[in-house]
Motif scaffolding. Structure first.
Motif, short mmCIF file in Angstrom:
data_model
loop_
_atom_site.label_atom_id
_atom_site.label_comp_id
_atom_site.label_asym_id
_atom_site.label_seq_id
_atom_site.Cartn_x
_atom_site.Cartn_y
_atom_site.Cartn_z
N THR A 228 0.77 -1.37 0.08
CA THR A 228 0.13 0.15 -0.06
C THR A 228 0.92 1.23 -0.07
N GLY A 229 0.34 2.43 -0.55
CA GLY A 229 1.02 3.56 -0.62
C GLY A 229 0.19 4.57 -0.19
N THR A 230 0.48 5.86 -0.72
CA THR A 230 -0.18 6.92 -0.23
C THR A 230 -1.18 7.41 -1.35
N ARG A 231 -1.40 6.53 -2.59
CA ARG A 231 -2.29 6.74 -3.51
C ARG A 231 -2.84 5.50 -4.01
N GLY A 232 -2.76 4.32 -3.51
CA GLY A 232 -3.06 3.23 -4.05
C GLY A 232 -2.67 1.86 -3.29
N ALA A 233 -2.85 0.63 -4.09
CA ALA A 233 -2.05 -0.25 -3.43
C ALA A 233 -2.26 -1.60 -4.61
N LEU A 234 -1.53 -2.67 -4.21
CA LEU A 234 -1.09 -3.82 -5.43
C LEU A 234 -1.40 -5.12 -4.36
N TRP A 235 -1.92 -5.82 -4.94
CA TRP A 235 -2.17 -7.18 -4.59
C TRP A 235 -1.83 -8.47 -5.48
N ALA A 236 -0.57 -9.05 -5.21
CA ALA A 236 0.07 -10.03 -6.16
C ALA A 236 -0.03 -11.20 -5.35
N SER A 237 -0.48 -12.36 -6.08
CA SER A 237 -0.48 -13.69 -5.62
C SER A 237 0.00 -14.82 -6.39
N TRP A 238 0.73 -16.10 -5.85
CA TRP A 238 1.25 -17.00 -6.71
C TRP A 238 0.85 -18.27 -5.93
N SER A 239 0.49 -19.24 -6.82
CA SER A 239 0.00 -20.65 -6.04
C SER A 239 0.60 -21.60 -7.00
N GLY A 240 0.97 -22.82 -6.13
CA GLY A 240 1.26 -24.08 -7.10
C GLY A 240 1.28 -25.15 -6.02
#
Length: 344
Positions: A248-260
């Motif tokens: 998360t940052g001052t103007r938004g967010a990222l959500w990354a995921s990996w599964s195996g």
């Protein structure tokens, strides 16, 4: 570009993937493999009949045509073998951890400079089309100034490794140096705009009362200049292999995921979502991601650095920082207190 002639030292479960990556790279040529056990030597000969296979890696180091050596050995051997490679005048790609303490890292960095050879460390997550896309979006200002990150892994227990070395704390150094080292490197990479980390507070526990050093559960808070921080967490008491990165940052967010099913699966599922403060959108990922794919990119990057002077994805200095972060985290686990990072 003329392919870089490469040798590989170590042909275990992960070393065989490095061999595949070198063979698949259009910028590299695998010409030699050193493997200690007769079983590993036989496996290498069967898989790669045109490649020279030896039991003593020194035989490869005397070959003047070999330009780069990829070392994939138990962690306690990295220092000695790495120095031998560099002193033989070869460029070195060292699997993580670079070494098991900072003094050994310093030796390798100093030797590479003395020999005018490249020293790269295998933090291949930096080459990921998923984790790397998150970094690119941070650089583009997609979330403003990063303030918080969660890097979490849920997975099955570690493999034993040849002769059980990974469960011998004298050989592995500590388990934070095994997989969490990747996450410490990612955190430092994502928060590079803030500067290097300043302190860490960590906790861990083990399912085995007679082996508290084998930490099945581990969590740390890493503090950066300006108040930004990252939470790094791993459990080895679960199943399959599931990793998530949330930033998360001052103007938004990222959500990354990996599964195996495993960390080295060729058929993972993965996704990246971006929140701009108002809307959430799925970000396309350009190609499959996972350690087995990034190994090829790592070999290509090493070849480009050798032939064209391109920057290394993870230098010896980056590798030293990752080791230092893991060691300070272990100090925090042992003392129960926050530990500051030394600047020298």
């Amino acid at each position: 570009m003329k392919p870089v002639r490469c040798a590989l030292i170590g042909y275990g479960a992960w070393g065989s993937h490095h061999a595949r990556a070198i063979v698949e790279s259009p910028q590299a040529e695998l010409v030699g493999i050193a493997a200690r056990s007769e079983a590993s030597q036989a496996a290498a000969r069967g898989a790669l009949p045109g490649v020279r296979v030896v039991g003593d890696y020194h035989e490869l180091l005397t070959d003047p045509s070999i330009e780069m050596v990829d070392v994939v050995l138990p962690s306690d051997l990295h220092h000695r073998v790495g120095l031998d490679v560099l002193r033989a005048g070869k460029h070195l790609l060292m699997e993580k951890p670079m070494a098991i303490n900072e003094a050994q890292c310093d030796d390798l960095i100093r030797c590479a400079k003395e020999q005018s050879r490249l020293l790269a460390v295998g933090h291949e997550f930096r080459l990921s089309s998923l984790w790397g896309k998150a970094r690119a979006m941070i650089d583009e200002g997609a979330i403003g100034t990063p303030q918080y990150a969660l890097i979490e892994l849920w997975r099955r227990p570690y493999r034993l490794g040849a002769s059980g070395w990974r469960y011998d704390i004298q050989r592995v150094g500590n388990w934070i140096l095994e997989e969490p080292i990747h996450f410490f490197d990612l955190a430092r990479w994502y928060f590079s705009g803030a500067g290097n980390p300043v302190s860490v507070f960590a906790r861990a526990n083990s399912k085995q009362p007679d082996h508290p050093e084998l930490q099945d559960n581990f969590s740390a808070i890493v503090n950066f200049p300006g108040g930004a921080y990252a939470v790094i967490s791993q459990t080895l008491s679960a199943f399959e292999h599931h990793q998530v990165v949330k930033i998360t940052g001052t103007r938004g967010a990222l959500w990354a995921s990996w599964s195996g099913a495993l960390d080295r699966t060729f058929h993972p599922s993965f996704s990246l979502k971006h929140f701009d403060g108002t809307d959430v959108r799925e970000i396309p990922i350009e190609k499959p991601t996972g350690e087995v794919f990034e190994l090829v990119d790592e070999i290509n990057a090493m070849a480009a650095a050798i032939r064209q002077g391109a920057p290394l994805p993870a230098s010896g200095e980056d590798g030293r920082w990752s080791v230092a972060m893991c060691l300070r985290a272990q100090e925090s686990v042992d003392s129960g207190k926050p530990v500051s990072f030394r600047t020298s």
